[in-house]
Motif scaffolding. Structure first.
Motif, PDB file in Angstrom:
ATOM      1  N   ILE A  90     -18.077  25.545 -15.027  1.00 10.74           N
ATOM      2  CA  ILE A  90     -18.749  25.255 -16.289  1.00 10.74           C
ATOM      3  C   ILE A  90     -20.253  25.463 -16.115  1.00 10.74           C
ATOM      4  CG2 ILE A  90     -18.937  23.629 -18.200  1.00 10.74           C
ATOM      5  CD1 ILE A  90     -16.050  24.227 -17.418  1.00 10.74           C
ATOM      6  N   ALA A  91     -20.855  26.307 -16.984  1.00 11.16           N
ATOM      7  CA  ALA A  91     -22.279  26.616 -16.888  1.00 11.16           C
ATOM      8  C   ALA A  91     -22.946  26.400 -18.237  1.00 11.16           C
ATOM      9  CB  ALA A  91     -22.484  28.061 -16.410  1.00 11.16           C
ATOM     10  N   GLY A  92     -24.291  26.463 -18.229  1.00 12.21           N
ATOM     11  CA  GLY A  92     -25.046  26.311 -19.470  1.00 12.21           C
ATOM     12  C   GLY A  92     -26.465  25.863 -19.194  1.00 12.21           C
ATOM     13  N   LEU A 141     -12.529  16.647 -10.736  1.00 14.99           N
ATOM     14  CA  LEU A 141     -13.863  17.067 -11.143  1.00 14.99           C
ATOM     15  C   LEU A 141     -14.760  17.249  -9.927  1.00 14.99           C
ATOM     16  CD1 LEU A 141     -14.464  14.620 -14.160  1.00 14.99           C
ATOM     17  CD2 LEU A 141     -13.367  16.874 -14.170  1.00 14.99           C
ATOM     18  N   ALA A 142     -15.633  18.247  -9.988  1.00 15.22           N
ATOM     19  CA  ALA A 142     -16.604  18.503  -8.920  1.00 15.22           C
ATOM     20  C   ALA A 142     -18.001  18.388  -9.494  1.00 15.22           C
ATOM     21  CB  ALA A 142     -16.389  19.893  -8.322  1.00 15.22           C
ATOM     22  N   ALA A 143     -18.788  17.462  -8.951  1.00 13.21           N
ATOM     23  CA  ALA A 143     -20.152  17.233  -9.432  1.00 13.21           C
ATOM     24  C   ALA A 143     -21.096  18.232  -8.769  1.00 13.21           C
ATOM     25  CB  ALA A 143     -20.579  15.799  -9.147  1.00 13.21           C
ATOM     26  N   GLY A 144     -21.089  19.459  -9.264  1.00 11.51           N
ATOM     27  CA  GLY A 144     -21.878  20.527  -8.668  1.00 11.51           C
ATOM     28  C   GLY A 144     -23.337  20.522  -9.063  1.00 11.51           C
ATOM     29  N   ASP A 145     -23.734  19.629  -9.975  1.00 10.62           N
ATOM     30  CA  ASP A 145     -25.153  19.494 -10.310  1.00 10.62           C
ATOM     31  C   ASP A 145     -25.768  18.513  -9.317  1.00 10.62           C
ATOM     32  OD1 ASP A 145     -27.651  19.241 -11.355  1.00 10.62           O
ATOM     33  OD2 ASP A 145     -27.017  18.759 -13.403  1.00 10.62           O
ATOM     34  N   THR A 146     -26.097  19.031  -8.142  1.00  8.05           N
ATOM     35  CA  THR A 146     -26.618  18.175  -7.075  1.00  8.05           C
ATOM     36  C   THR A 146     -28.117  17.932  -7.194  1.00  8.05           C
ATOM     37  OG1 THR A 146     -26.951  20.095  -5.635  1.00  8.05           O
ATOM     38  CG2 THR A 146     -24.839  18.965  -5.478  1.00  8.05           C
ATOM     39  N   MET A 192     -12.353  21.251 -12.381  1.00  9.67           N
ATOM     40  CA  MET A 192     -13.513  21.641 -13.189  1.00  9.67           C
ATOM     41  C   MET A 192     -14.785  21.409 -12.389  1.00  9.67           C
ATOM     42  SD  MET A 192     -12.823  20.676 -17.174  1.00  9.67           S
ATOM     43  CE  MET A 192     -12.181  19.028 -16.926  1.00  9.67           C
ATOM     44  N   VAL A 193     -15.582  22.457 -12.226  1.00 12.26           N
ATOM     45  CA  VAL A 193     -16.799  22.406 -11.426  1.00 12.26           C
ATOM     46  C   VAL A 193     -18.011  22.381 -12.346  1.00 12.26           C
ATOM     47  CG1 VAL A 193     -18.163  23.530  -9.628  1.00 12.26           C
ATOM     48  CG2 VAL A 193     -15.651  23.673  -9.578  1.00 12.26           C
TER      49      VAL A 193
END
Length: 384
Positions: A189-191, A217-222, A270-271
Motif C-alpha cells: 500500500i502506497a500514497g 499487517l506489516a508496519a512498513g512506515d518506520t 498488507m504492507v
C-alpha cells in the motif's frame, strides 16, 4: 453497519519483546538489495527460515485468529454482505459526498434547451469537477453525436445520454478484487502523506475478514512512530497480528511479514509504507527497493500494489497515479475522502488518461464507509 465491524472487547494482545538490533537490508545495488542476515532469530521464525539471508527480526504484536466470517462469491471480494437498507445508506452518503459536482451538473438540465449554450455550460461544469480536458472533450463529442444520431430533443433525454456515456467511460475502472489466488496474497500500500493509507489498511483488513480471510499487517512506515501505533490499534481492533520495528529498514519489516505469513499459512499480508511525494525521488527509489525485497521473500509478490489517493486533490491525483505507476506498476487504486469537498470528476480524468482500476472508494471514517467501486452507482450519485 455490519455486525462483524463492531469492536471486540478483548484485552490488548501480548507484545513479544523485539529481537536485538540487527543489520538492515543491504544497500540497493542490483541483486544485493535483499535483507541482511539477522544475528538473533525471533522465536516465531520457523527453522527452515533460519538461514543467512534472513532479515532482522521484527517486533510482532500477536492476536488470536479472527472467527470465520461469511464469504462472498468464490474468488471475489464483493459487497454482497450488505442488506438493502445498508446499501441505500451507502448510496445516500456517496451522493452527499459528491453533492458539489452533482448540483453543478443536474441543475443544467432543468428546463434547458438543447443548444450550444447547454454544451458550453456542461463543459464548464465538467472542468470544474476535475474531469480534465481530455475526458471533458471526449464526453462532449460523444454526447453531441449521440444526441444527433438518436434525435434527442428533451433535456432529460440528454441527461440520460450523459449518464450512459459516463458509465461507459468509468466501467473499465471497475474490477473485482479476487481472493485466494496466492498463499499468501501480498498487498503493498502506497500514497502521499495524509491520503489515508493506514486507516484504509485497517478498513480493508476488516473487509477481508468479512470474506473469511486471515490477515497479517506489516508496519512498513518506520519513519513515523504514530503510523506504527495507528496500525497497531487497527490490528488490536480487528484481532490481526502486526509485524513492526521501532526503527530500521522498512524492507526488512516487509520481508519478515511475508515469511511469517508463509509459516502461519495466512491468507493476506498488507504492507504499509511511508507517505511521500512523487517528487521525492530518493524516497520513491526506496519504495522500489521494498517491492523488490518483497519479491525475494515470495516469488511473484507483491501481487497487488495499491495507491491510496485523496479524492480532494483534484488533478494532482493524476500526477500521483502516473508517478507511482511508473515506479511500482500499480494494480489498483483506493480513492478516499469523497465526503469532503471532493468534486468526483477526477475518476473520469483517470479513466481517460491513466486507467488504473479503482478497487475501493471511501466517504467517511467508519469501516462501512469504504466500499468496492461500482461505476453505475458512482454515476447515479453524480447525476441524481
Amino acid at each position: 453497519m455490519f455486525s462483524f465491524f463492531k469492536k471486540k472487547q478483548n484485552d490488548a494482545p501480548p507484545v513479544q519483546e523485539p529481537a536485538p538490533p540487527a543489520e538492515a537490508p543491504a544497500a540497493d545495488t542490483g541483486a544485493a538489495d535483499a535483507p541482511a542476515a539477522a544475528e538473533q532469530k525471533s522465536s516465531w521464525i520457523p527453522s527452515w527460515f533460519r538461514k543467512e539471508d534472513a532479515p532482522a527480526a521484527a517486533e510482532e504484536t500477536s492476536a488470536p485468529a479472527p472467527a470465520p466470517a461469511p464469504a462472498g462469491d468464490e474468488g471475489e471480494l464483493v459487497a454482497d454482505v450488505q442488506t438493502p437498507e445498508e446499501r441505500q445508506s451507502w448510496m445516500q452518503r456517496l451522493k452527499a459526498g459528491l453533492s458539489k459536482t452533482s448540483s453543478n451538473l443536474t441543475t443544467l438540465f432543468v428546463g434547458a434547451r438543447i443548444d450550444d449554450d447547454l454544451y458550453d455550460e456542461l463543459e464548464a461544469a465538467l472542468l470544474m469537477s476535475d474531469a480534465g480536458v481530455e475526458a471533458t472533450r471526449h464526453l462532449l463529442d460523444a454526447l453531441r453525436k449521440k444526441v444527433k444520431s438518436e434525435r434527442l430533443t428533451e433535456a432529460a433525454q440528454v441527461k440520460d445520454a450523459l449518464r450512459t456515456l459516463l458509465i461507459e467511460l468509468l466501467a473499465p475502472l471497475q474490477k473485482p478484487f479476487v481472493l485466494g489466488r496466492h498463499q499468501p496474497l501480498v498487498m503493498m500500500i502506497a500514497g502521499v502523506n495524509g491520503a489515508g493509507k493506514t486507516t484504509t489498511i485497517g478498513k480493508l483488513a476488516k473487509h477481508l475478514q468479512a470474506h473469511g480471510q486471515s490477515v497479517l499487517l506489516a508496519a512498513g512506515d518506520t519513519f513515523r512512530a504514530a503510523a506504527r501505533e495507528q496500525l497497531a490499534i487497527w490490528g488490536e481492533r480487528n484481532n490481526v497480528a502486526v509485524i513492526a520495528q521501532e526503527s530500521g529498514d522498512p524492507a526488512a519489516v516487509a520481508f519478515d511479514a511475508v515469511q511469517s505469513a508463509r509459516a502461519r499459512k495466512t491468507d493476506v499480508v498488507m504492507v504499509d509504507t511511508a507517505g511521500r511525494l512523487p517528487t521525492q525521488l530518493h524516497l520513491m527509489e526506496e519504495l522500489k527497493k521494498i517491492r523488490r525485497v518483497i519479491g525475494k521473500g515470495l516469488e511473484g509478490a507483491p501481487h497487488e500494489v495499491l495507491l491510496v489517493i485523496d479524492g480532494n486533490t483534484g488533478q494532482n491525483a493524476l500526477a500521483q497515479v502516473k508517478a507511482f505507476d511508473d515506479a511500482l506498476q500499480l494494480t489498483g487504486l483506493v480513492v478516499t475522502k469523497l465526503d469532503g469537498t471532493a468534486k468526483g470528476g477526477v475518476l473520469a480524468a483517470i479513466a481517460k488518461t491513466h486507467p488504473v482500476p479503482v478497487y475501493f472508494i471511501g466517504v467517511g471514517e467508519k469501516i462501512e464507509d469504504l466500499q468496492p467501486f461500482n461505476a453505475e452507482e458512482f454515476v447515479d450519485a453524480l447525476l441524481t
